[in-house]
Design a protein around this motif. Sequence first.
Motif, mmCIF file in Angstrom:
data_model
loop_
_atom_site.group_PDB
_atom_site.id
_atom_site.type_symbol
_atom_site.label_atom_id
_atom_site.label_comp_id
_atom_site.label_asym_id
_atom_site.label_seq_id
_atom_site.Cartn_x
_atom_site.Cartn_y
_atom_site.Cartn_z
ATOM 1 N N VAL A 1 -28.812 41.036 8.157
ATOM 2 C CA VAL A 1 -29.349 39.903 8.923
ATOM 3 C C VAL A 1 -30.303 39.063 8.089
ATOM 4 C CG1 VAL A 1 -30.773 39.248 10.898
ATOM 5 C CG2 VAL A 1 -29.016 41.022 11.145
ATOM 6 N N TYR A 2 -31.250 39.708 7.410
ATOM 7 C CA TYR A 2 -32.300 38.953 6.735
ATOM 8 C C TYR A 2 -31.876 38.396 5.386
ATOM 9 C CZ TYR A 2 -35.347 40.402 10.475
ATOM 10 O OH TYR A 2 -35.898 40.578 11.721
ATOM 11 N N SER A 3 -30.772 38.878 4.834
ATOM 12 C CA SER A 3 -30.272 38.284 3.598
ATOM 13 C C SER A 3 -29.748 36.866 3.840
ATOM 14 C CB SER A 3 -29.154 39.152 3.000
ATOM 15 O OG SER A 3 -28.033 39.186 3.870
ATOM 16 N N LYS A 4 -29.417 36.564 5.109
ATOM 17 C CA LYS A 4 -28.872 35.241 5.446
ATOM 18 C C LYS A 4 -29.871 34.364 6.192
ATOM 19 C CE LYS A 4 -24.336 37.406 6.154
ATOM 20 N NZ LYS A 4 -23.286 37.696 7.160
ATOM 21 N N ILE A 5 -31.094 34.853 6.347
ATOM 22 C CA ILE A 5 -32.025 34.163 7.243
ATOM 23 C C ILE A 5 -32.392 32.763 6.745
ATOM 24 C CG2 ILE A 5 -34.176 35.028 6.233
ATOM 25 C CD1 ILE A 5 -35.090 35.487 9.191
ATOM 26 N N LYS A 6 -32.399 32.557 5.421
ATOM 27 C CA LYS A 6 -32.755 31.244 4.895
ATOM 28 C C LYS A 6 -31.608 30.244 4.998
ATOM 29 C CE LYS A 6 -36.321 32.881 1.703
ATOM 30 N NZ LYS A 6 -36.776 32.936 0.284
ATOM 31 N N LEU A 7 -30.401 30.745 5.239
ATOM 32 C CA LEU A 7 -29.251 29.852 5.353
ATOM 33 C C LEU A 7 -29.223 29.126 6.690
ATOM 34 C CD1 LEU A 7 -26.480 32.129 3.790
ATOM 35 C CD2 LEU A 7 -27.682 30.209 2.704
ATOM 36 N N GLY A 8 -29.641 29.836 7.753
ATOM 37 C CA GLY A 8 -29.583 29.247 9.084
ATOM 38 C C GLY A 8 -28.156 29.157 9.593
ATOM 39 N N SER A 9 -28.002 28.519 10.744
ATOM 40 C CA SER A 9 -26.684 28.382 11.351
ATOM 41 C C SER A 9 -25.877 27.301 10.641
ATOM 42 C CB SER A 9 -26.829 28.027 12.830
ATOM 43 O OG SER A 9 -27.409 26.732 12.947
ATOM 44 N N GLU A 10 -24.615 27.195 11.024
ATOM 45 C CA GLU A 10 -23.756 26.159 10.441
ATOM 46 C C GLU A 10 -24.296 24.764 10.779
ATOM 47 O OE1 GLU A 10 -19.118 24.631 10.759
ATOM 48 O OE2 GLU A 10 -19.627 26.701 11.309
ATOM 49 N N ASP A 11 -24.781 24.603 12.020
ATOM 50 C CA ASP A 11 -25.350 23.316 12.419
ATOM 51 C C ASP A 11 -26.554 22.961 11.551
ATOM 52 O OD1 ASP A 11 -23.494 22.923 14.404
ATOM 53 O OD2 ASP A 11 -24.735 23.803 15.982
ATOM 54 N N TRP A 12 -27.377 23.969 11.256
ATOM 55 C CA TRP A 12 -28.561 23.733 10.436
ATOM 56 C C TRP A 12 -28.157 23.315 9.014
ATOM 57 C CZ3 TRP A 12 -33.663 23.118 10.929
ATOM 58 C CH2 TRP A 12 -34.469 23.269 9.793
ATOM 59 N N GLN A 13 -27.144 23.987 8.491
ATOM 60 C CA GLN A 13 -26.712 23.703 7.122
ATOM 61 C C GLN A 13 -26.105 22.316 6.979
ATOM 62 O OE1 GLN A 13 -24.443 26.947 5.242
ATOM 63 N NE2 GLN A 13 -25.256 28.319 6.800
ATOM 64 N N THR A 14 -25.527 21.794 8.064
ATOM 65 C CA THR A 14 -24.865 20.490 7.988
ATOM 66 C C THR A 14 -25.765 19.329 8.407
ATOM 67 O OG1 THR A 14 -23.963 20.838 10.206
ATOM 68 C CG2 THR A 14 -22.570 21.470 8.331
ATOM 69 N N LEU A 15 -27.045 19.616 8.664
ATOM 70 C CA LEU A 15 -27.970 18.534 8.998
ATOM 71 C C LEU A 15 -28.077 17.551 7.830
ATOM 72 C CD1 LEU A 15 -31.050 20.193 10.751
ATOM 73 C CD2 LEU A 15 -29.482 18.550 11.748
ATOM 74 N N GLU A 16 -28.078 16.279 8.163
ATOM 75 C CA GLU A 16 -28.263 15.255 7.144
ATOM 76 C C GLU A 16 -29.742 14.906 7.030
ATOM 77 O OE1 GLU A 16 -25.818 11.881 7.810
ATOM 78 O OE2 GLU A 16 -23.947 13.044 7.936
ATOM 79 N N VAL A 17 -30.224 14.922 5.787
ATOM 80 C CA VAL A 17 -31.641 14.641 5.577
ATOM 81 C C VAL A 17 -31.829 13.479 4.608
ATOM 82 C CG1 VAL A 17 -33.300 16.488 5.977
ATOM 83 C CG2 VAL A 17 -31.473 16.847 4.399
ATOM 84 N N SER A 18 -32.895 12.736 4.849
ATOM 85 C CA SER A 18 -33.198 11.600 3.988
ATOM 86 C C SER A 18 -33.675 12.093 2.625
ATOM 87 C CB SER A 18 -34.275 10.735 4.643
ATOM 88 O OG SER A 18 -34.762 9.780 3.734
ATOM 89 N N ASP A 19 -33.376 11.315 1.594
ATOM 90 C CA ASP A 19 -33.825 11.676 0.246
ATOM 91 C C ASP A 19 -35.260 11.244 -0.019
ATOM 92 O OD1 ASP A 19 -31.376 12.764 -0.407
ATOM 93 O OD2 ASP A 19 -30.552 10.856 -1.096
ATOM 94 N N GLY A 20 -35.830 10.404 0.839
ATOM 95 C CA GLY A 20 -37.174 9.901 0.626
ATOM 96 C C GLY A 20 -38.243 10.950 0.806
ATOM 97 N N LYS A 21 -39.429 10.672 0.266
ATOM 98 C CA LYS A 21 -40.549 11.600 0.396
ATOM 99 C C LYS A 21 -41.244 11.463 1.744
ATOM 100 C CE LYS A 21 -41.621 12.058 -4.528
ATOM 101 N NZ LYS A 21 -42.672 11.910 -5.579
ATOM 102 N N LEU A 22 -41.099 10.320 2.401
ATOM 103 C CA LEU A 22 -41.734 10.082 3.686
ATOM 104 C C LEU A 22 -40.712 10.211 4.806
ATOM 105 C CD1 LEU A 22 -44.000 7.011 2.808
ATOM 106 C CD2 LEU A 22 -44.617 9.433 2.852
ATOM 107 N N TYR A 23 -41.172 10.727 5.930
ATOM 108 C CA TYR A 23 -40.262 10.911 7.067
ATOM 109 C C TYR A 23 -39.894 9.548 7.661
ATOM 110 C CZ TYR A 23 -38.256 12.603 11.407
ATOM 111 O OH TYR A 23 -37.404 12.848 12.443
ATOM 112 N N PRO A 24 -38.604 9.290 7.879
ATOM 113 C CA PRO A 24 -38.178 7.989 8.429
ATOM 114 C C PRO A 24 -38.280 7.969 9.953
ATOM 115 C CG PRO A 24 -36.249 9.315 7.904
ATOM 116 C CD PRO A 24 -37.454 10.136 7.502
ATOM 117 N N TRP A 25 -39.449 7.628 10.471
ATOM 118 C CA TRP A 25 -39.671 7.635 11.914
ATOM 119 C C TRP A 25 -38.675 6.709 12.619
ATOM 120 C CZ3 TRP A 25 -42.979 11.340 13.149
ATOM 121 C CH2 TRP A 25 -43.958 11.689 12.225
ATOM 122 N N SER A 26 -38.120 7.199 13.719
ATOM 123 C CA SER A 26 -37.186 6.392 14.511
ATOM 124 C C SER A 26 -37.844 6.003 15.824
ATOM 125 C CB SER A 26 -35.901 7.175 14.794
ATOM 126 O OG SER A 26 -35.101 6.494 15.747
#
Length: 593
Positions: free
Chosen positions: A315-340
């Motif tokens: 279980v804990y060997s995979k804990i940093k991977l998260g779920s499939e949904d978590w792995q496919t999240l799209e994230v901005s490359d910027g250093k600041l959070y892009p508030w919506s």
Amino acid sequence: MCPEYGATVGYFPIDENTLSYMRQTNRSEKKIHIIREYLKATRQLRDYALQDQDPTYTESVTLDLSTVVTSVSGPKRPHDRVSVSSMFEDFKACLTSPVGFKGFAVPPDALSASGEFQWEDGKSYKLRHGSVVIAAITSCTNTSNPSVMLGAGLLAKNAVEKGLSILPYIKTSLSPGSGVVTYYLKESGVIPYLEQLGFDIVGYGCMTCIGNSGPLEENVVNAIEKNGLVCCGVLSGNRNFEGRIHPNTRANYLASPLLVIAYAIAGRVDIDFETQPLGVDGIGKSVFLRDIWPTRSQIQEVERKHVIPAMFQEVYSKIKLGSEDWQTLEVSDGKLYPWSAASTYIKRPPFFEGMTRQLPKLGSIEGARCLLFLGDSVTTDHISPAGSIARNSPAARYLAERHLTPRDFNSYGSRRGNDAVMARGTFANIRLVNKLASKTGPRTVHMPSQQDMDIFDAAERYRQEGTPLLLIVGKDYGSGSSRDWAAKGPFLLGIKAVIAESYERIHRSNLVGMGVIPLQFLPGQSADSLHLTGREMFNITLPKRDDLRPGQRIQVNADGNVFETTLRFDTEVDITYYKNGGILNYMIRKMLD
């Protein structure tokens, strides 16, 4: 987990059984060896064959283990213990006792009230005072304990084999604190029995314990509300403060996972397990709790066989991977959070608006009004509830204005990234008792207009009028979970100071961290002894910036009623935070230096 009685840390002696548990949960032999040698060197490893191992304590307490009995806690606070053997009588007493931590003030002519409703199976069911409508094995703590979780599974197995079941309208759920729990419940073969009783695994982490049970069926709610019933939740959680678990369960009891199942089978809390059966088996014979309760040796045998290091490794060997949904999240490359601006979940917080490098001006508080006049044991669940958002609340109106329907309101806990929702949810607990208001709930009276209003709406009106706010409260203000929004919310409402008889340690610190001044009545004094009504205009005389000292006396003038309080800035660090407008502002300035 124990701020109710001021605990900072709990220490339990370490012995070879502790080290065996570390091995069982996949700690390496190298790490265990280092720990053992360190404990030996510091005389902390308990060896029961040796005499005179105890250090010299300033105080010793002797406990007669024969007096320890199976217990639950409730119906409104986690520190109100009730032995299971006296639960029947205790609940009956609570029904007729005056409204309070152990009372519901049900009139004598309403004690036999009941509500009948139709269920989806076409059958009719009846609720009454003491009926269980929520039963949840939940929370991060109890559901990570193999002994109680496997014990619950074995209890479920024994119950099913005896032909016992749970009424279909009782909302049951199982939310372990770790994926490892699912692993060993499956391996031990108890999952089918838990599921047959309705305890399906619905997820992991905070759920019913934090108010995320989801809604009860409408027929159940109608039966409760129309007949004024005191129905119950039973859960293996950490807290059961009023309004936290569910708005329709006025009584909530914390219990072990095994007892959660037992009370769910019984369908009520006013039962004496010793003399009253849970039900009957296939041949009509009465089945008592003692007939299905697993022995300690049975639980330990299953635990030794099925809780193994490989599970924790898997279980804990995979804990940093998260779920499939978590792995496919799209994230901005910027250093600041892009508030919506369109997001109703995550909003740019206002804590740094108008902040400059220079420290803010400080001065006395003049012309303040009391937003809320509260009693003892006001918890962080009263201040910042985490449960569902009521449809008639300011937060609901805010979300509706953004074209959300009630089914999408979700909970305050899920929207903690939106300060507009959380400010509107501050003091939104449906069980809040404000002495200024005419009835229980999130209402107050605006002064001097005498208009009864939602708390948030009153705070907004005061803001528009330029009126600073304060709170008057009793003992143990801020007990319960150390929730940061219980300090952030009052700050956003414009509360500048709190005057209390005493504070829960962590919450006092959180108030200071938001720049809210914690004042404390002098020993022997209270709002009642000083004849305060909460309707006065308050002036609080504060020293100049450089004259602030921890624990000094601060004078308060309430319409000519002058009294002294203790400034609960307990350290120089507290004063530093206050001078900066709070810990967040302090950290920003420190980073800029």
